[in-house]
Design a protein around this motif. Structure first.
Motif, PDB file in Angstrom:
ATOM      1  N   PHE A   1       0.832  -1.206   0.000  1.00  0.00           N
ATOM      2  CA  PHE A   1       0.000   0.000   0.000  1.00  0.00           C
ATOM      3  C   PHE A   1       0.866   1.255   0.000  1.00  0.00           C
ATOM      4  CE2 PHE A   1      -2.463  -3.372   2.110  1.00  0.00           C
ATOM      5  CZ  PHE A   1      -3.485  -3.494   1.178  1.00  0.00           C
TER       6      PHE A   1
ATOM      7  N   LEU B   1       1.055   3.987  -3.136  1.00  0.00           N
ATOM      8  CA  LEU B   1       0.814   5.415  -2.962  1.00  0.00           C
ATOM      9  C   LEU B   1       1.978   6.228  -3.537  1.00  0.00           C
ATOM     10  CD1 LEU B   1      -0.784   7.237  -0.019  1.00  0.00           C
ATOM     11  CD2 LEU B   1       1.343   8.100  -0.943  1.00  0.00           C
TER      12      LEU B   1
ATOM     13  N   GLU C   1       1.853   6.242  -7.311  1.00  0.00           N
ATOM     14  CA  GLU C   1       0.788   7.117  -7.807  1.00  0.00           C
ATOM     15  C   GLU C   1       1.193   8.580  -7.674  1.00  0.00           C
ATOM     16  OE1 GLU C   1      -2.873   3.961  -6.920  1.00  0.00           O
ATOM     17  OE2 GLU C   1      -2.565   5.647  -5.552  1.00  0.00           O
TER      18      GLU C   1
ATOM     19  N   GLN D   1       2.257   8.602   8.333  1.00  0.00           N
ATOM     20  CA  GLN D   1       1.150   8.102   7.518  1.00  0.00           C
ATOM     21  C   GLN D   1      -0.090   8.978   7.680  1.00  0.00           C
ATOM     22  OE1 GLN D   1       0.572   3.872   7.377  1.00  0.00           O
ATOM     23  NE2 GLN D   1       2.754   3.439   7.562  1.00  0.00           N
ATOM     24  N   TYR D   2      -0.309   9.453   8.896  1.00  0.00           N
ATOM     25  CA  TYR D   2      -1.464  10.317   9.133  1.00  0.00           C
ATOM     26  C   TYR D   2      -1.356  11.608   8.319  1.00  0.00           C
ATOM     27  CZ  TYR D   2      -4.251  13.908  11.344  1.00  0.00           C
ATOM     28  OH  TYR D   2      -5.102  14.958  11.548  1.00  0.00           O
TER      29      TYR D   2
ATOM     30  N   GLN E   1     -12.212   7.381  14.576  1.00  0.00           N
ATOM     31  CA  GLN E   1     -11.333   6.511  13.788  1.00  0.00           C
ATOM     32  C   GLN E   1      -9.841   6.743  14.014  1.00  0.00           C
ATOM     33  OE1 GLN E   1     -13.460   7.551  10.028  1.00  0.00           O
ATOM     34  NE2 GLN E   1     -12.956   5.451   9.467  1.00  0.00           N
TER      35      GLN E   1
ATOM     36  N   GLU F   1      -3.410  -3.153  16.887  1.00  0.00           N
ATOM     37  CA  GLU F   1      -2.985  -3.969  15.757  1.00  0.00           C
ATOM     38  C   GLU F   1      -2.018  -3.209  14.849  1.00  0.00           C
ATOM     39  OE1 GLU F   1      -6.449  -5.137  13.750  1.00  0.00           O
ATOM     40  OE2 GLU F   1      -5.459  -6.672  12.553  1.00  0.00           O
ATOM     41  N   GLU F   2      -2.418  -1.964  14.485  1.00  0.00           N
ATOM     42  CA  GLU F   2      -1.564  -1.164  13.604  1.00  0.00           C
ATOM     43  C   GLU F   2      -0.266  -0.788  14.337  1.00  0.00           C
ATOM     44  OE1 GLU F   2      -1.659  -0.788  10.553  1.00  0.00           O
ATOM     45  OE2 GLU F   2      -0.654   1.066   9.964  1.00  0.00           O
TER      46      GLU F   2
ATOM     47  N   THR G   1      -5.274   5.641  -5.323  1.00  0.00           N
ATOM     48  CA  THR G   1      -6.121   4.519  -4.888  1.00  0.00           C
ATOM     49  C   THR G   1      -5.774   4.078  -3.466  1.00  0.00           C
ATOM     50  OG1 THR G   1      -4.574   2.875  -5.757  1.00  0.00           O
ATOM     51  CG2 THR G   1      -6.295   3.645  -7.262  1.00  0.00           C
ATOM     52  N   VAL G   2      -4.821   4.776  -2.836  1.00  0.00           N
ATOM     53  CA  VAL G   2      -4.440   4.441  -1.455  1.00  0.00           C
ATOM     54  C   VAL G   2      -4.548   5.697  -0.605  1.00  0.00           C
ATOM     55  CG1 VAL G   2      -2.584   3.652   0.063  1.00  0.00           C
ATOM     56  CG2 VAL G   2      -2.823   2.645  -2.211  1.00  0.00           C
TER      57      VAL G   2
ATOM     58  N   TYR H   1      -4.237   7.137   3.541  1.00  0.00           N
ATOM     59  CA  TYR H   1      -3.773   6.781   4.881  1.00  0.00           C
ATOM     60  C   TYR H   1      -4.739   7.175   6.000  1.00  0.00           C
ATOM     61  CZ  TYR H   1       1.099   5.611   3.576  1.00  0.00           C
ATOM     62  OH  TYR H   1       2.236   5.031   3.091  1.00  0.00           O
ATOM     63  N   GLN H   2      -5.426   8.307   5.819  1.00  0.00           N
ATOM     64  CA  GLN H   2      -6.139   8.844   6.985  1.00  0.00           C
ATOM     65  C   GLN H   2      -7.646   8.924   6.734  1.00  0.00           C
ATOM     66  OE1 GLN H   2      -5.091  10.591   4.121  1.00  0.00           O
ATOM     67  NE2 GLN H   2      -3.367  11.316   5.323  1.00  0.00           N
ATOM     68  N   PRO H   3      -8.448   8.845   7.798  1.00  0.00           N
ATOM     69  CA  PRO H   3      -9.892   9.012   7.620  1.00  0.00           C
ATOM     70  C   PRO H   3     -10.200  10.485   7.355  1.00  0.00           C
ATOM     71  CG  PRO H   3      -9.389   8.858   9.968  1.00  0.00           C
ATOM     72  CD  PRO H   3      -8.087   8.663   9.221  1.00  0.00           C
TER      73      PRO H   3
ATOM     74  N   ARG I   1      -9.164   2.961   4.409  1.00  0.00           N
ATOM     75  CA  ARG I   1      -7.790   3.409   4.604  1.00  0.00           C
ATOM     76  C   ARG I   1      -6.820   2.242   4.456  1.00  0.00           C
ATOM     77  NH1 ARG I   1      -7.343   5.150  10.252  1.00  0.00           N
ATOM     78  NH2 ARG I   1      -9.246   3.964  10.635  1.00  0.00           N
TER      79      ARG I   1
ATOM     80  N   ALA J   1      -4.703   1.219   6.521  1.00  0.00           N
ATOM     81  CA  ALA J   1      -4.690   0.397   7.734  1.00  0.00           C
ATOM     82  C   ALA J   1      -5.831  -0.625   7.718  1.00  0.00           C
ATOM     83  CB  ALA J   1      -4.777   1.283   8.971  1.00  0.00           C
ATOM     84  N   GLU J   2      -6.987  -0.212   7.193  1.00  0.00           N
ATOM     85  CA  GLU J   2      -8.129  -1.143   7.128  1.00  0.00           C
ATOM     86  C   GLU J   2      -7.900  -2.224   6.080  1.00  0.00           C
ATOM     87  OE1 GLU J   2     -11.429   2.169   8.511  1.00  0.00           O
ATOM     88  OE2 GLU J   2     -10.700   2.101   6.462  1.00  0.00           O
ATOM     89  N   LEU J   3      -7.315  -1.808   4.967  1.00  0.00           N
ATOM     90  CA  LEU J   3      -7.028  -2.795   3.915  1.00  0.00           C
ATOM     91  C   LEU J   3      -6.024  -3.836   4.409  1.00  0.00           C
ATOM     92  CD1 LEU J   3      -6.816  -0.352   0.889  1.00  0.00           C
ATOM     93  CD2 LEU J   3      -8.644  -1.988   1.367  1.00  0.00           C
ATOM     94  N   ARG J   4      -5.041  -3.366   5.194  1.00  0.00           N
ATOM     95  CA  ARG J   4      -4.054  -4.298   5.746  1.00  0.00           C
ATOM     96  C   ARG J   4      -4.724  -5.322   6.665  1.00  0.00           C
ATOM     97  NH1 ARG J   4      -0.515   0.914   6.766  1.00  0.00           N
ATOM     98  NH2 ARG J   4       0.826   0.759   4.942  1.00  0.00           N
ATOM     99  N   ARG J   5      -5.646  -4.812   7.478  1.00  0.00           N
ATOM    100  CA  ARG J   5      -6.352  -5.694   8.395  1.00  0.00           C
ATOM    101  C   ARG J   5      -7.146  -6.736   7.614  1.00  0.00           C
ATOM    102  NH1 ARG J   5      -9.612  -1.945  11.779  1.00  0.00           N
ATOM    103  NH2 ARG J   5      -7.619  -0.881  11.856  1.00  0.00           N
TER     104      ARG J   5
ATOM    105  N   GLN K   1      -6.628  -7.799   4.622  1.00  0.00           N
ATOM    106  CA  GLN K   1      -5.715  -8.715   3.956  1.00  0.00           C
ATOM    107  C   GLN K   1      -5.262  -9.818   4.909  1.00  0.00           C
ATOM    108  OE1 GLN K   1      -1.849  -7.085   3.040  1.00  0.00           O
ATOM    109  NE2 GLN K   1      -2.214  -7.426   0.880  1.00  0.00           N
ATOM    110  N   LYS K   2      -5.007  -9.391   6.154  1.00  0.00           N
ATOM    111  CA  LYS K   2      -4.528 -10.328   7.156  1.00  0.00           C
ATOM    112  C   LYS K   2      -5.614 -11.368   7.486  1.00  0.00           C
ATOM    113  CE  LYS K   2      -2.155  -9.839  11.512  1.00  0.00           C
ATOM    114  NZ  LYS K   2      -2.036  -8.913  12.643  1.00  0.00           N
ATOM    115  N   GLN K   3      -6.873 -10.860   7.554  1.00  0.00           N
ATOM    116  CA  GLN K   3      -7.960 -11.776   7.900  1.00  0.00           C
ATOM    117  C   GLN K   3      -8.345 -12.660   6.717  1.00  0.00           C
ATOM    118  OE1 GLN K   3     -10.634  -8.812   9.277  1.00  0.00           O
ATOM    119  NE2 GLN K   3      -9.733  -8.731  11.329  1.00  0.00           N
TER     120      GLN K   3
END
Lengths: 558, 167
Positions: free
Chosen positions: A7, A11, A14, A151-152, A278, A284-285, B144-145, B147-149, B156, B158-162, B164-166
């Protein structure tokens, strides 16, 4: 070190593709220079006196040997064979062609580097303690928080057009090596009595034309809330920060205008709305990122105190280097080694492509393939075996990187100054070189001990003169360059701004003036006081007299 | 050429921009200034036509937060492309005050900023371009990527990573 996953990599690709199109539109005349400027700035591309300058982020100062080789390669093929390490732990190339920039960005992307937001009115590269993860006094490695903040902040849609640039610094140690008090937001980790970690949040510090020591907006925040708290600060600043005058647009001006209490009320009110949303940091992260910063597998080695002591006895140069450039590691048998980019006569922070390659080889051979950039414009190998110290010293000497002056009077921070910069009033680099040559003798350096000198070529203070123990500011008086001295500045955990010593001096008189100040200090010091301690005890008067004499201090012209 | 793009399509603007007028038209869909809204809201809400309010960049949307149900459009002005206050206002209007109508970016809007505007909740933009739709499509498809809400529905990293892991 943090490694890009798919990811992160996506980024970056892109972003490079986007910038390639933007450059093409500029070259085709579809974008005016005015429209193109904010786009190129947010990709680290400045237009300077003679050429474009490209600033590459070194996230919180961490570099791999592979990345350094790529930087050397870029210096060789796209620049005049050198790069310049900056006070924000970044590297700049000073002779870049617009047509080449997209290719350079693509090549940087291949080694997980970028230039995103290294300039512009947005959140800049986040800086940290250069000894992060290795310092013995550390509560926690701050880099995991830096990476979360990175990242934020990258391409944050809400905060890409702030009133002005915005700088973060993070430290995980009580001894502040990241100058957090002179940043827009400084984060300092603390431990409470129960052993929990929390951040002290400092806001509105900064240098520039209006130097300010930051104020603590919050003594304690649980780490899981630090990003949402930062967002609350950024939102208040984005909405209420001044936009009518770029010299009044930094957050420090807003904090001073409102007062820290009122500013805190606004931030806390905003934060209440978002604290459990959020942005709450998920375990986890956090664990995912933390895994990248796990300490390496150290060998079980003994400390080599006796062996090193006998080597030091026979070789005074090695001894001096050990004293000033080598620090204790928290693991037995290892050491932390600073590479000085300030050998007498050198341009502070500059490095040739060949030297970069040499440093990369040494990092591979002696420091697990990694290195750090410090805000004092030096490099650090953080994982050196004590048994390798003498060999490493010999090899660094060949590369002219073993000057025994880390934290000493000739370890000078200097901005690029009038030699490169369109804002400067005066040249900083020749002044740094003069002082470096003046204090070239190893014995003198060791005798003086810890003393920082910071030089800025104009009041924008890129050379951090306000927080140098001795600060030097270049000013223009009727078309001539003069240099004003300040004393007593510091950017550590007891940060202070320097006091002005007196009228500006011509360049030729600066090294002698520094020598007089240093001699006055040696005269006055008690026991093992550092320069800063003595200054704080005796005040500015003895130094004024040393430089200007007791009688005619009011008659100076400039 | 000024073009309005709403939800990804070039559209005719049904609204009359009245923010500089001294006398408001008797009928039609109007966009008025905050001052006009405050002076005339009782009359305006009784008319059958849709109404919008345009905020200048120093006007915090809190001042119309109680009126959102009466408004079809809220236009946020960018006096220059460098003034980023409206990005925060957009998020507040969507996420805090719950505005669900048309949120329009007006003023000096550069095509390269549209992606950020979309992310904070704008669903229409007025841009000065001869190739407005092409500019818009390029700008909104470059990434297409994320990072932040920012209040949009995008997942985000971080959500995609989660996930992927699951998965």
């Amino acid at each position: 070190m943090y490694r890009y996953d798919e990811f992160d990599q996506q980024l970056i690709s892109e972003r490079v593709a986007q910038f390639r199109r933007q450059v093409q539109r500029r070259l085709d005349g579809e974008l005016t220079e005015d429209q193109f400027k904010p786009l190129r700035l947010m990709n680290g591309l400045y237009l300077q006196l003679h050429a474009y300058m490209l600033r590459v982020n070194v996230p919180y100062g961490c570099l791999s040997a592979k990345q350094l080789r790529k930087l050397a390669d870029i210096a060789r093929r796209y620049d005049k064979d050198f790069g310049h390490f900056t006070t924000r732990q970044n590297i700049q190339f000073n002779w870049i062609k617009l047509e080449d920039t997209a290719d350079i960005l693509a090549e940087l992307g291949e080694v997980e580097m970028n230039t995103i937001q290294s300039s512009g009115n947005c959140v800049r590269n986040i800086t940290a303690d250069p000894l992060a993860g290795r310092a013995a006094d550390e509560i926690q490695d701050p880099r995991v928080w830096c990476e979360l903040l990175r990242q934020y902040s990258i391409l944050n849609p809400e905060f890409s057009y702030l009133p002005r640039k915005f700088k973060f610094a993070v430290t995980g140690s009580p001894n502040d090596r990241a100058a957090v008090a002179v940043h827009d937001i400084g984060l300092r980790l603390h431990l409470n009595a129960r052993g929990d970690r929390g951040f002290e949040v400092i806001v509105g510090g900064g240098q520039g034309r209006t130097p300010v020591i930051g104020k603590t907006i919050r003594e304690w925040i649980e780490p899981e809330h630090v990003i949402s708290y930062v967002e609350a600060i950024l939102r208040v600043y984005n909405i209420y920060g001044r936009r009518d005058n770029i010299y009044k647009a930094r957050i420090k001006i807003l904090v001073n205008a409102l007062g820290i209490e009122r500013f805190r009320e606004l931030v806390d009110a905003e934060w209440e709305n978002i604290r459990d949303g959020q942005l709450k940091v998920s375990n986890e992260e956090l664990a995912r990122i933390d895994a990248y910063f796990k300490p390496p597998a150290y060998e079980s080695l003994p400390d080599l105190d006796d062996e090193l002591a006998s080597l030091r006895r026979v070789d005074p140069d090695f001894d001096a280097w050990m004293t000033s450039n080598v620090a204790a590691h928290k693991v037995p048998g290892y050491a932390i080694v600073s590479l000085s980019l300030k050998a007498p006569g050198r341009v502070p922070g500059d490095m040739t492509a060949t030297t970069m390659d040499g440093v990369a080889d040494l990092a591979d051979a002696y420091s697990l393939g990694e290195l750090r950039v410090t805000h004092r414009q030096n490099l650090v190998f953080v994982d050196v075996k004590q048994e390798d110290l003498h060999t490493l010293w010999e090899q660094l000497t060949e590369l002219d990187l073993a000057a025994a002056n880390i934290g000493r009077v000739s370890d000078i921070i200097a901005c690029p100054g009038l030699d490169y910069c369109s804002l400067a009033n005066a040249r900083s680099i020749p002044v740094a070189q003069d002082i470096g040559r003046h204090f070239a003798a190893a014995e003198k350096l060791q005798e003086v001990g810890e003393l920082t000198i910071n030089i800025s070529g104009c009041m924008n203070a890129c050379g951090h003169h306000h927080v140098g123990n001795i600060g030097i500011l270049g000013v223009d008086k009727r078309g001539k360059e003069f240099f004003q001295l300040t004393l007593g500045g510091s950017s550590d955990q007891n940060a202070s701004l320097g006091d002005r010593l007196g009228p500006g001096l011509p360049q030729a008189e600066v090294p002698q003036a520094i020598e007089k100040i240093v001699d006055a200090y040696i005269n006055k010091r008690q026991d093992d006081e550092r320069f800063l301690d003595t200054y704080r005890r005796v005040g500015i008067e003895p130094f004024k007299q040393a430089v200007y004499g007791p009688v005619n201090s009011k008659k100076q012209v400039a | 050429m000024m073009t309005l793009i709403k939800n990804g399509n070039v559209v005719e603007d049904p609204f009359i921009d009245c923010t500089e007028m001294h006398i408001l038209p008797k009928s039609g869909a109007l966009i008025v200034s905050v001052a006009q809204w405050q002076d005339h809201w009782e009359k305006l809400v009784r008319r059958p036509d849709p109404i919008g309010v345009q905020l200048k960049s120093h006007e915090h949307p809190e001042i119309i937060a109680d009126d959102l149900e009466s408004l079809t459009v809220i236009a946020l002005e960018f006096p220059t492309f460098k003034d980023g206050r409206a990005y925060s206002y957009a998020r507040l209007l969507r996420e805090r005050y719950g505005f669900t109508g048309e949120l329009r970016a007006v003023g000096e809007v550069l095509p390269d900023q549209i992606h950020f505007m979309e992310r904070v909740g704008f669903n229409s933009v007025e841009i000065d371009s001869d190739n407005a739709l092409a500019d818009f499509e390029r700008a909104t498809k470059e990434f297409t990527v994320w990072y932040q809400p920012s209040g949009d529905a995008r997942q985000r990293a971080a959500e995609l990573r989660r996930g992927q892991k699951q998965g």
